[in-house]
Design a protein around this motif. Sequence first.
Motif, short mmCIF file in Angstrom:
data_model
loop_
_atom_site.label_atom_id
_atom_site.label_comp_id
_atom_site.label_asym_id
_atom_site.label_seq_id
_atom_site.Cartn_x
_atom_site.Cartn_y
_atom_site.Cartn_z
N ARG A 6 0.82 -1.20 0.00
CA ARG A 6 0.00 0.00 0.00
C ARG A 6 0.86 1.26 0.00
N GLY A 10 -2.55 4.40 2.33
CA GLY A 10 -3.22 3.14 2.61
C GLY A 10 -3.87 2.49 1.41
N ASN A 11 -3.71 3.08 0.22
CA ASN A 11 -4.31 2.53 -0.99
C ASN A 11 -3.45 1.41 -1.55
N ILE A 12 -4.08 0.38 -2.07
CA ILE A 12 -3.36 -0.74 -2.66
C ILE A 12 -2.68 -0.30 -3.95
N GLY A 20 -3.63 -5.63 -7.98
CA GLY A 20 -2.98 -5.21 -6.74
C GLY A 20 -1.71 -6.00 -6.48
#
Length: 227
Positions: A6, A10-12, A20
């Motif tokens: 991430r 916090g984003n993948i 991802g």
Amino acid sequence: MQEFIRDAAGNIIKDENGHGLQPDVTIYYSDQRKIIIDSKVSLNAWINYTAAETPEEQATAWQAHVQAVRNHVTSLSRKNYPKYALALDYVIMFVPNEAAFLEVMKVDATLWKEAYDKKILMLSPTNLLAVLKIIADLWRVEQQSKNAIAIAEKAGDLYEKFIGFTDTLQDVGKKIGDAQSSYDTALKQLSTGKGNLVRRVEELKKMGAKTQKQLGDALLNASEVDA
């Protein structure tokens, strides 16, 4: 295990195909350094090779196995896990079948080098733990070297401060010496020589000067010696 990578928010993080980034294993060392391990290499062709009943089937399955390993190396290098995971520059490509790994190395020795040039370390069950331990030891040595450099720098700073202190202390000693010399000169002027001040004021006392105090014996004796 199977932990997505991430960003700071916090984003993948996704690869070039929109998938991802999710390495099979992320190993965290005590100093927060990380190593990525991938174990998704396909062994289907290897299974076909071991189950082949004719030389032709074996040859076909064998070529497919080598190609599958090579393709996985290329695919893995494109994901660039270390860049996003802030991990070791090399990703470990774990081949879970010892025989499948060794046979590829025997027949196509260039494949390991090709993988290494792409920042991929191909490892098997017998050498995985050994390599992880070696990496840990190398990082420890690196940290010790950094500590040694830091100690040397701090020692240099301490030495320079000590030199500065000794210079100041010597200057204080010189000033004390100068003050002592001035004191001795003033004392001589006060109590030595004919008609010195000590004898003069003492004579005033003898002549009737009203006072309740008395000069010290040392000054009186000194003035009498030079009288």
